[in-house]
Design a protein around this motif. Structure first.
Motif, mmCIF file in Angstrom:
data_model
loop_
_atom_site.group_PDB
_atom_site.id
_atom_site.type_symbol
_atom_site.label_atom_id
_atom_site.label_comp_id
_atom_site.label_asym_id
_atom_site.label_seq_id
_atom_site.Cartn_x
_atom_site.Cartn_y
_atom_site.Cartn_z
ATOM 1 N N SER A 223 -15.255 -76.663 -30.022
ATOM 2 C CA SER A 223 -16.483 -77.390 -30.378
ATOM 3 C C SER A 223 -16.182 -78.721 -31.068
ATOM 4 O O SER A 223 -16.816 -79.736 -30.747
ATOM 5 N N PRO A 224 -15.233 -78.766 -32.024
ATOM 6 C CA PRO A 224 -14.884 -80.062 -32.605
ATOM 7 C C PRO A 224 -14.389 -81.059 -31.562
ATOM 8 O O PRO A 224 -14.656 -82.253 -31.676
ATOM 9 N N MET A 225 -13.687 -80.557 -30.545
ATOM 10 C CA MET A 225 -13.222 -81.441 -29.481
ATOM 11 C C MET A 225 -14.411 -82.056 -28.730
ATOM 12 O O MET A 225 -14.443 -83.263 -28.466
ATOM 13 N N LEU A 226 -15.395 -81.221 -28.413
ATOM 14 C CA LEU A 226 -16.580 -81.717 -27.694
ATOM 15 C C LEU A 226 -17.379 -82.672 -28.576
ATOM 16 O O LEU A 226 -17.874 -83.700 -28.096
ATOM 17 N N ASP A 227 -17.509 -82.321 -29.844
ATOM 18 C CA ASP A 227 -18.241 -83.202 -30.767
ATOM 19 C C ASP A 227 -17.542 -84.557 -30.895
ATOM 20 O O ASP A 227 -18.199 -85.603 -30.935
ATOM 21 N N TYR A 228 -16.210 -84.510 -30.961
ATOM 22 C CA TYR A 228 -15.449 -85.751 -31.069
ATOM 23 C C TYR A 228 -15.621 -86.598 -29.808
ATOM 24 O O TYR A 228 -15.756 -87.825 -29.877
ATOM 25 N N ALA A 229 -15.653 -85.920 -28.649
ATOM 26 C CA ALA A 229 -15.852 -86.642 -27.387
ATOM 27 C C ALA A 229 -17.212 -87.338 -27.368
ATOM 28 O O ALA A 229 -17.330 -88.493 -26.929
ATOM 29 N N LEU A 230 -18.240 -86.638 -27.832
ATOM 30 C CA LEU A 230 -19.578 -87.236 -27.872
ATOM 31 C C LEU A 230 -19.617 -88.409 -28.839
ATOM 32 O O LEU A 230 -20.225 -89.453 -28.538
ATOM 33 N N SER A 231 -18.991 -88.244 -30.000
ATOM 34 C CA SER A 231 -18.989 -89.337 -30.969
ATOM 35 C C SER A 231 -18.216 -90.539 -30.430
ATOM 36 O O SER A 231 -18.605 -91.696 -30.663
ATOM 37 N N SER A 248 -13.134 -87.285 -18.369
ATOM 38 C CA SER A 248 -12.060 -86.731 -17.544
ATOM 39 C C SER A 248 -11.185 -85.776 -18.351
ATOM 40 O O SER A 248 -10.857 -84.673 -17.890
ATOM 41 N N GLN A 249 -10.815 -86.193 -19.553
ATOM 42 C CA GLN A 249 -9.963 -85.334 -20.379
ATOM 43 C C GLN A 249 -10.704 -84.088 -20.840
ATOM 44 O O GLN A 249 -10.124 -82.986 -20.897
ATOM 45 N N ILE A 250 -11.981 -84.226 -21.154
ATOM 46 C CA ILE A 250 -12.771 -83.068 -21.565
ATOM 47 C C ILE A 250 -12.848 -82.052 -20.427
ATOM 48 O O ILE A 250 -12.746 -80.832 -20.642
ATOM 49 N N GLU A 251 -13.010 -82.529 -19.204
ATOM 50 C CA GLU A 251 -13.051 -81.628 -18.054
ATOM 51 C C GLU A 251 -11.754 -80.834 -17.935
ATOM 52 O O GLU A 251 -11.760 -79.613 -17.735
ATOM 53 N N LYS A 252 -10.641 -81.517 -18.096
ATOM 54 C CA LYS A 252 -9.345 -80.852 -17.971
ATOM 55 C C LYS A 252 -9.157 -79.816 -19.080
ATOM 56 O O LYS A 252 -8.786 -78.668 -18.822
ATOM 57 N N SER A 253 -9.410 -80.228 -20.315
ATOM 58 C CA SER A 253 -9.193 -79.321 -21.443
ATOM 59 C C SER A 253 -10.167 -78.141 -21.415
ATOM 60 O O SER A 253 -9.781 -76.987 -21.660
ATOM 61 N N ALA A 254 -11.429 -78.422 -21.116
ATOM 62 C CA ALA A 254 -12.433 -77.356 -21.088
ATOM 63 C C ALA A 254 -12.126 -76.348 -19.983
ATOM 64 O O ALA A 254 -12.230 -75.130 -20.193
ATOM 65 N N LYS A 255 -11.740 -76.836 -18.837
ATOM 66 C CA LYS A 255 -11.413 -75.929 -17.724
ATOM 67 C C LYS A 255 -10.220 -75.055 -18.081
ATOM 68 O O LYS A 255 -10.204 -73.846 -17.794
ATOM 69 N N HIS A 273 -17.584 -70.721 -25.760
ATOM 70 C CA HIS A 273 -17.065 -71.997 -25.260
ATOM 71 C C HIS A 273 -17.971 -72.578 -24.173
ATOM 72 O O HIS A 273 -18.232 -73.783 -24.143
ATOM 73 N N ALA A 274 -18.448 -71.702 -23.273
ATOM 74 C CA ALA A 274 -19.306 -72.165 -22.188
ATOM 75 C C ALA A 274 -20.624 -72.715 -22.722
ATOM 76 O O ALA A 274 -21.125 -73.749 -22.252
ATOM 77 N N ALA A 275 -21.200 -72.018 -23.712
ATOM 78 C CA ALA A 275 -22.459 -72.494 -24.308
ATOM 79 C C ALA A 275 -22.244 -73.852 -24.979
ATOM 80 O O ALA A 275 -23.095 -74.752 -24.884
ATOM 81 N N ALA A 276 -21.119 -73.988 -25.668
ATOM 82 C CA ALA A 276 -20.811 -75.264 -26.324
ATOM 83 C C ALA A 276 -20.637 -76.372 -25.292
ATOM 84 O O ALA A 276 -21.107 -77.503 -25.496
ATOM 85 N N TYR A 277 -19.986 -76.051 -24.169
ATOM 86 C CA TYR A 277 -19.799 -77.072 -23.137
ATOM 87 C C TYR A 277 -21.130 -77.464 -22.501
ATOM 88 O O TYR A 277 -21.369 -78.646 -22.224
ATOM 89 N N ARG A 278 -21.986 -76.480 -22.260
ATOM 90 C CA ARG A 278 -23.292 -76.818 -21.675
ATOM 91 C C ARG A 278 -24.075 -77.754 -22.605
ATOM 92 O O ARG A 278 -24.737 -78.690 -22.144
ATOM 93 N N LYS A 279 -24.003 -77.480 -23.898
ATOM 94 C CA LYS A 279 -24.669 -78.353 -24.864
ATOM 95 C C LYS A 279 -24.065 -79.751 -24.812
ATOM 96 O O LYS A 279 -24.787 -80.759 -24.845
ATOM 97 N N ALA A 284 -24.226 -85.370 -23.035
ATOM 98 C CA ALA A 284 -23.497 -86.434 -22.348
ATOM 99 C C ALA A 284 -24.187 -86.873 -21.069
ATOM 100 O O ALA A 284 -23.732 -87.816 -20.421
ATOM 101 N N GLY A 285 -25.281 -86.192 -20.705
ATOM 102 C CA GLY A 285 -26.006 -86.561 -19.490
ATOM 103 C C GLY A 285 -25.314 -86.117 -18.212
ATOM 104 O O GLY A 285 -25.510 -86.714 -17.151
ATOM 105 N N LEU A 286 -24.511 -85.031 -18.306
ATOM 106 C CA LEU A 286 -23.814 -84.516 -17.119
ATOM 107 C C LEU A 286 -24.696 -83.490 -16.418
ATOM 108 O O LEU A 286 -24.934 -82.404 -16.941
ATOM 109 N N ALA A 287 -25.186 -83.830 -15.233
ATOM 110 C CA ALA A 287 -26.010 -82.889 -14.486
ATOM 111 C C ALA A 287 -25.151 -81.884 -13.740
ATOM 112 O O ALA A 287 -25.577 -80.752 -13.475
ATOM 113 N N SER A 288 -23.947 -82.255 -13.396
ATOM 114 C CA SER A 288 -23.041 -81.360 -12.674
ATOM 115 C C SER A 288 -21.604 -81.734 -12.989
ATOM 116 O O SER A 288 -21.309 -82.878 -13.322
ATOM 117 N N SER A 289 -20.744 -80.740 -12.911
ATOM 118 C CA SER A 289 -19.315 -80.957 -13.098
ATOM 119 C C SER A 289 -18.593 -79.705 -12.628
ATOM 120 O O SER A 289 -19.204 -78.651 -12.421
#
Length: 596
Positions: A223-231, A248-255, A273-279, A284-289
């Motif tokens: 979650s801190p990683m995702l928050d940092y990415a958004l910030s 791109s990096q978030i996709e790699k790390s999250a997967k 983790h999945a719930a955090a990624y969906r949030k 981030a405005g990602l409709a699909s990934s």
């Protein structure tokens, strides 16, 4: 020579004269200097060297030792005021820049740069009257060179901070990555032009950001990683900069992290983790990934596996799986369905403490009856009766009854549908074994206000008679040791009590016996043993010799049998008499049994 002698009047006068000569000499020099400055200024002005002329006029004006052509000086300086302003502005900026470079004040340095641009835009207009003056004064001041040196100095500083933050040897990231935004503020020209600046910063920013994101992922800080990415994305956006490498990096790390969760069967971790990624994706405005697709397919697969567990009886694991998936989606309905299936498969769970193995010795259950989705009754090791039902809304109600008499020999519990229909509430029947091969029956009505006894008797079986709501008990225990009698019980004040013996064959008067030869009939008689040890029955003023299944019963009795045209002698009150013989098939006492 004493001090008093040295300080004579003559010596004092000599010293004063010397001082006056020095002062007159200095004034003469200043006079000469001012006159020279005015003359030089006039010459330069006449020659068109206005920058140098303005400088001489300022020097002359600054010499206030005496008045000399003050009006001319003032007029010229007024005329050359723009040159004075340029010189003064550049000089002030030079001093500020020197101080800002020493203190590493980048914000102030950029303000100085903006001030220089403002000054330049005011006086260095192409073809303007002051363009040449500005160029000359700017070159003389060395401000441009100072700026170039300063920007290179700050560039090196900020790149070093980036490198330190990337390697983790610095806490520079804690100040909001200001060095990145400072690099963006450095004008293109000082970083080799727009293209070179773009390439340099993209490379440096990407290396820095990906290193920080990878470090958070490696530490398990999802979650801190995702928050940092958004910030980061917000910060770049606020500086009108695009950083595609973040997503791109978030996709790699999250997967990678989600795949490890799945491979390790860590469903709760996967869901979190999945719930955090969906949030994150929504923010981030990602409709699909690819990660969203992985989450959707995996969650669907896990839901299907949980449903299979329910079907195969793995209720505990299924409910746990549904609970683990709750952060990812609402599984309330699935959990309720699994619990219902579990309750249907193991209704004892509805009873108080029913989850404890071995708490209940006997149980019985029905579904879809008595206005309940599921109903269950049970007795614990102490013989106490319990009841529970679950409504269509899933609500469970329980009731506690009494300890069933003779519970040690209970063999069965069952709901009696006929009695339940008659009573309008569930009726539970407890059956127990007996040494005389009969069965004890105890029935209980389950009412809202509690559990109450409906009947208690023993026999081979019982049957409700729908025409009059009575109960017939075959081979009933009437308390007199007789067997084979069918007793009739009728309800009084809500409880069934013994009413009479069931007459399967017609009851006739003894006087009518010869009218029913070879026909099975019932007779109410009083049995005694005559002097010869033979059983004799007295009934309706006559005597009958009893043969067949007579047993040892004496006194009032109900006998079932036939008159088969036979006669024999029997001892009577009148002596030896020749009387009809009654062949007994069964015999029961007419003595009333106590109420239960």
């Amino acid at each position: 020579m004493t001090i008093k002698q040295a300080l004579s009047l003559r010596n004092i006068m000599i010293i004063l004269c010397i001082l006056m000569l020095v002062l007159l000499g200095q004034k003469g020099l200043r006079l000469h200097s001012k006159i020279g400055a005015v003359r030089e200024a006039g010459r330069l002005y006449a020659a068109g060297d206005l920058v140098a002329a303005e400088n001489q006029y300022r020097l002359a004006q600054a010499n206030a030792s005496f008045h000399y052509k003050e009006a001319e000086i003032a007029a010229r300086l007024q005329e050359l005021a723009p040159i004075t302003a340029i010189r003064s502005g550049l000089g002030l900026l030079k001093l500020k820049i020197e101080d800002q470079l020493v203190t590493k004040d980048f914000g102030g340095f950029m303000e100085s740069y903006a001030s220089l641009l403002s000054l330049k835009s005011q006086y260095m207009k192409s073809g303007g009257p002051y363009e040449s003056y500005y160029r000359q004064l700017s070159a003389d001041s060395g401000v441009s060179g100072q700026l170039g040196t300063g920007f290179q100095q700050f560039k090196a500083q900020f790149l070093a901070e980036l490198a330190a933050g990337r390697s983790g040897s610095s806490n520079a990231v804690n100040d909001g990555d200001s060095f990145k935004w400072n690099l963006l503020r450095i004008p293109d020209v000082y970083l080799g032009g727009a293209d070179a600046k773009k390439k340099l910063l993209a490379s440096e920013f990407k290396a820095y950001d990906t290193a920080r994101l990878k470090a958070l992922a490696a530490a398990g800080s999802f979650s801190p990683m995702l928050d940092y990415a958004l910030s980061l994305a917000d910060a770049y956006s606020s500086h009108s900069y695009t950083a595609p490498w973040i997503a791109s990096q978030i996709e790699k790390s999250a997967k990678l992290i989600l795949s490890k969760d799945i491979d390790g069967d860590q469903i709760a971790a996967f869901s979190a983790h999945a719930a955090a990624y969906r949030k994150y994706a929504a923010s981030a405005g990602l409709a699909s990934s690819k990660v969203l697709s992985l989450i959707d397919s995996t969650s669907a697969k896990l839901l299907r596996s949980a449903a299979r567990l329910v079907r195969s009886g793995g209720y505990t694991e299924a409910i746990q799986r549904y609970s683990d998936l709750a952060p990812l989606q609402d599984t309330t309905a699935e959990i309720a369905a699994a619990q219902l299936a579990w309750n249907v498969a193991e209704p004892v769970r509805l009873l108080p403490g029913g989850e404890t193995p071995g708490k209940y010795v006997l149980t019985t259950s029905v579904s879809g009856k008595y206005g309940a989705r599921l109903a269950v009754a049970g007795t614990d090791s102490s013989g106490q009766l319990y009841y529970a039902d679950m409504g269509e809304n899933g609500a469970v109600t329980t009731r506690t009854g009494e300890i069933i008499p003779g519970f040690e020999k209970l063999i069965r519990l069952a709901f009696d549908d006929q009695l339940s229909a008659l009573a309008g509430v569930p009726v539970v029947v407890a059956e127990g074994s007996r040494e005389d091969q009969r069965t004890s029956f105890a029935a209980y009505t389950i009412k809202t206000e509690g559990i109450s006894l409906l009947f208690s008797f023993a026999g081979s079986s019982y049957k409700l008679q729908p025409d009059d709501a009575s109960i017939r008990v075959a081979n009933a225990d009437l308390g007199d040791g007789s067997e084979g009698q069918t007793a009739i019980y009728r309800q009084t004040n809500g409880v069934y009590q013994f009413a009479e013996i069931y007459q399967e064959y017609p009851l006739i008067d003894a006087s009518e016996l010869e009218l029913h030869p070879l026909e099975t009939v019932n007779l109410q008689v009083d049995i005694y043993i005559d002097s010869t040890g033979r059983p004799v029955a007295a009934a309706g003023g006559r005597y009958l010799a009893l043969q067949g299944n007579v047993g040892t019963v004496t006194g009032p009795a109900l006998v079932t049998g036939q008159f088969q045209y036979g006669y024999d002698y029997a001892g009577t009150d009148a002596g030896e008499e020749y009387v009809p013989v009654f062949i007994v098939e069964s015999l029961g006492s007419m003595n009333p049994i106590p109420n239960p």
